[in-house]
Design a protein around this motif. Structure first.
Motif, PDB file in Angstrom:
ATOM      1  N   GLY A 250       0.791  -1.214   0.000  1.00  0.00           N
ATOM      2  CA  GLY A 250       0.000   0.000   0.000  1.00  0.00           C
ATOM      3  C   GLY A 250       0.825   1.266   0.000  1.00  0.00           C
ATOM      4  O   GLY A 250       0.415   2.300  -0.554  1.00  0.00           O
ATOM      5  N   TRP A 251       1.996   1.218   0.615  1.00  0.00           N
ATOM      6  CA  TRP A 251       2.851   2.407   0.726  1.00  0.00           C
ATOM      7  C   TRP A 251       3.669   2.660  -0.539  1.00  0.00           C
ATOM      8  O   TRP A 251       4.212   3.749  -0.728  1.00  0.00           O
ATOM      9  N   LEU A 252       3.765   1.637  -1.408  1.00  0.00           N
ATOM     10  CA  LEU A 252       4.639   1.720  -2.572  1.00  0.00           C
ATOM     11  C   LEU A 252       3.827   2.146  -3.790  1.00  0.00           C
ATOM     12  O   LEU A 252       3.059   1.362  -4.354  1.00  0.00           O
TER      13      LEU A 252
ATOM     14  N   ASP B   1       3.316   1.777  11.239  1.00  0.00           N
ATOM     15  CA  ASP B   1       2.233   2.175  10.340  1.00  0.00           C
ATOM     16  C   ASP B   1       0.846   2.054  10.954  1.00  0.00           C
ATOM     17  O   ASP B   1      -0.137   2.448  10.331  1.00  0.00           O
ATOM     18  N   LEU B   2       0.752   1.509  12.165  1.00  0.00           N
ATOM     19  CA  LEU B   2      -0.559   1.319  12.770  1.00  0.00           C
ATOM     20  C   LEU B   2      -1.096   2.640  13.325  1.00  0.00           C
ATOM     21  O   LEU B   2      -0.324   3.461  13.838  1.00  0.00           O
ATOM     22  N   PRO B   3      -2.389   2.891  13.256  1.00  0.00           N
ATOM     23  CA  PRO B   3      -2.946   4.170  13.735  1.00  0.00           C
ATOM     24  C   PRO B   3      -2.833   4.361  15.239  1.00  0.00           C
ATOM     25  O   PRO B   3      -2.803   5.495  15.705  1.00  0.00           O
TER      26      PRO B   3
ATOM     27  N   VAL C 170       8.653 -12.821  12.741  1.00  0.00           N
ATOM     28  CA  VAL C 170       7.547 -12.061  12.168  1.00  0.00           C
ATOM     29  C   VAL C 170       7.691 -10.598  12.552  1.00  0.00           C
ATOM     30  O   VAL C 170       8.375 -10.258  13.510  1.00  0.00           O
ATOM     31  N   ARG C 171       7.016  -9.751  11.774  1.00  0.00           N
ATOM     32  CA  ARG C 171       7.074  -8.305  12.025  1.00  0.00           C
ATOM     33  C   ARG C 171       5.706  -7.694  11.754  1.00  0.00           C
ATOM     34  O   ARG C 171       5.192  -7.793  10.637  1.00  0.00           O
TER      35      ARG C 171
ATOM     36  N   ASP D  32      10.452  -8.943  15.086  1.00  0.00           N
ATOM     37  CA  ASP D  32      11.062  -7.682  14.678  1.00  0.00           C
ATOM     38  C   ASP D  32      10.138  -6.545  15.071  1.00  0.00           C
ATOM     39  O   ASP D  32       8.946  -6.554  14.719  1.00  0.00           O
ATOM     40  N   ALA D  33      10.669  -5.548  15.762  1.00  0.00           N
ATOM     41  CA  ALA D  33       9.886  -4.395  16.198  1.00  0.00           C
ATOM     42  C   ALA D  33      10.261  -3.179  15.345  1.00  0.00           C
ATOM     43  O   ALA D  33      11.354  -2.617  15.482  1.00  0.00           O
ATOM     44  N   LEU D  34       9.349  -2.796  14.459  1.00  0.00           N
ATOM     45  CA  LEU D  34       9.554  -1.637  13.583  1.00  0.00           C
ATOM     46  C   LEU D  34       8.902  -0.436  14.253  1.00  0.00           C
ATOM     47  O   LEU D  34       7.690  -0.226  14.143  1.00  0.00           O
ATOM     48  N   ILE D  35       9.708   0.363  14.939  1.00  0.00           N
ATOM     49  CA  ILE D  35       9.149   1.432  15.768  1.00  0.00           C
ATOM     50  C   ILE D  35       9.885   2.753  15.570  1.00  0.00           C
ATOM     51  O   ILE D  35      11.011   2.803  15.080  1.00  0.00           O
ATOM     52  N   PHE D  36       9.201   3.823  16.004  1.00  0.00           N
ATOM     53  CA  PHE D  36       9.806   5.120  16.257  1.00  0.00           C
ATOM     54  C   PHE D  36       9.912   5.287  17.776  1.00  0.00           C
ATOM     55  O   PHE D  36       9.395   4.469  18.542  1.00  0.00           O
TER      56      PHE D  36
END
Length: 294
Positions: free
Chosen positions: A25-27, A116-118, A110-111, A143-147
């Motif tokens: 969706g982002w691409l 990207d979650l609201p 898994v990630r 995997d934790a994809l975070i800010f």
């Protein structure tokens, strides 16, 4: 028969994708250089020039279909040592799906794409316990994809699941464009990193930093951020990754690899080998044989 050795370089974070699949969706065409297919043949010459033997292939779409697509790529390419896929962790059927995926020898983690979650607190509030217990039971990592803004919620999650192996992607995406150690952004990020590093099951990827920097980045731009990650996680819990081809937005594979080599040049040989391959092999429990494809 290729085996991991102490000096085998592993890229702990890279992507392959095909926009024609329709689940990114982002691409979009606005993504400029990224809106095209990227596959093993594109990365192979870059890896060869940098001496990187194998990689960890990470999901880029929140779909199970893409996970199967990546696993199929991995079956046919020995350079892919492991795959980080995606599953709907809050789905009641997630444990069964994880059990099915775990039959694939190269599925290693898994990630959930938390960035990207609201809801920034989703990982602390969602009912993911059955899925997480399934990950632990099948010896899979997370995997934790975070800010930085996700750090507090992730701490709650980590305290709840201390048996789960977790790696923070991209150093929690520090605000490098804002400046160095004197900035508020660095202070907030560095405090979050220090708190997360106190959890012994947590590792961290030195990846994605170039994307968070201004276009004129240099070793000195990245040094305080990399130094803080090293000071908190130590060389035994850091792993180098390229984040290719996203990396192409603000750099290139060889330039980032060379910069990272210089930034860790002060470490001993064993520590450098750990950062550039050994830690990824151990954390993801990568198959020893490069020809193990199922």
């Amino acid at each position: 028969m290729t085996k991991h050795t102490a000096n085998t370089q592993i890229d702990a974070h890279q992507h392959y994708w095909d926009p024609a699949r329709g689940d990114y969706g982002w691409l979009t065409p606005a993504s400029s250089t990224l809106y095209r297919s990227f596959g093993p043949a594109d990365l192979a010459p870059l890896r060869a020039r940098c001496g990187v033997a194998r990689t960890v292939l990470v999901q880029a779409a929140p779909s199970v279909d893409e996970t199967w697509y990546l696993l199929d790529l991995a079956r046919h390419d020995d350079s892919i040592a492991g795959v980080v896929g995606w599953v709907p962790l809050d789905d009641p059927l997630a444990p069964e799906l994880i059990a099915e995926l775990a039959r694939e020898p190269k599925l290693r983690a898994v990630r959930p794409m938390l960035q990207d979650l609201p809801d920034d607190d989703w990982i602390a509030k969602a009912d993911t316990a059955p899925a997480i217990e399934a990950l632990i039971a099948h010896d899979l990592a997370f995997d934790a994809l975070i800010f930085t803004r996700h750090a507090s919620a992730l701490e709650t999650f980590l305290a709840r699941h201390r048996a789960l192996r977790v790696v923070i992607d991209h150093g929690a995406k520090p605000p490098i464009k804002e400046g160095g150690e004197s900035t508020l952004g660095f202070a907030t990020w560095s405090q979050a990193i220090a708190r997360l590093a106190r959890f012994g099951q947590v590792h961290c990827k030195v990846s994605g930093l170039v994307t968070e920097a201004a276009p004129d980045w240099s070793d000195e731009t990245l040094r305080p951020w990399v130094g803080h990650l090293l000071a908190n996680f130590g060389a035994h819990r850091l792993m180098w990754g390229s984040d290719w081809p996203v990396l192409n937005l603000n750099g290139d594979y060889e330039r980032w690899h060379a910069s990272a080599q210089r930034l860790f040049a002060h470490l001993g040989e064993r520590e450098r080998a750990a950062v550039f391959g050994g830690n990824a092999a151990a954390f993801y429990q990568l198959p020893l044989r490069a020809d193990l494809a199922g």
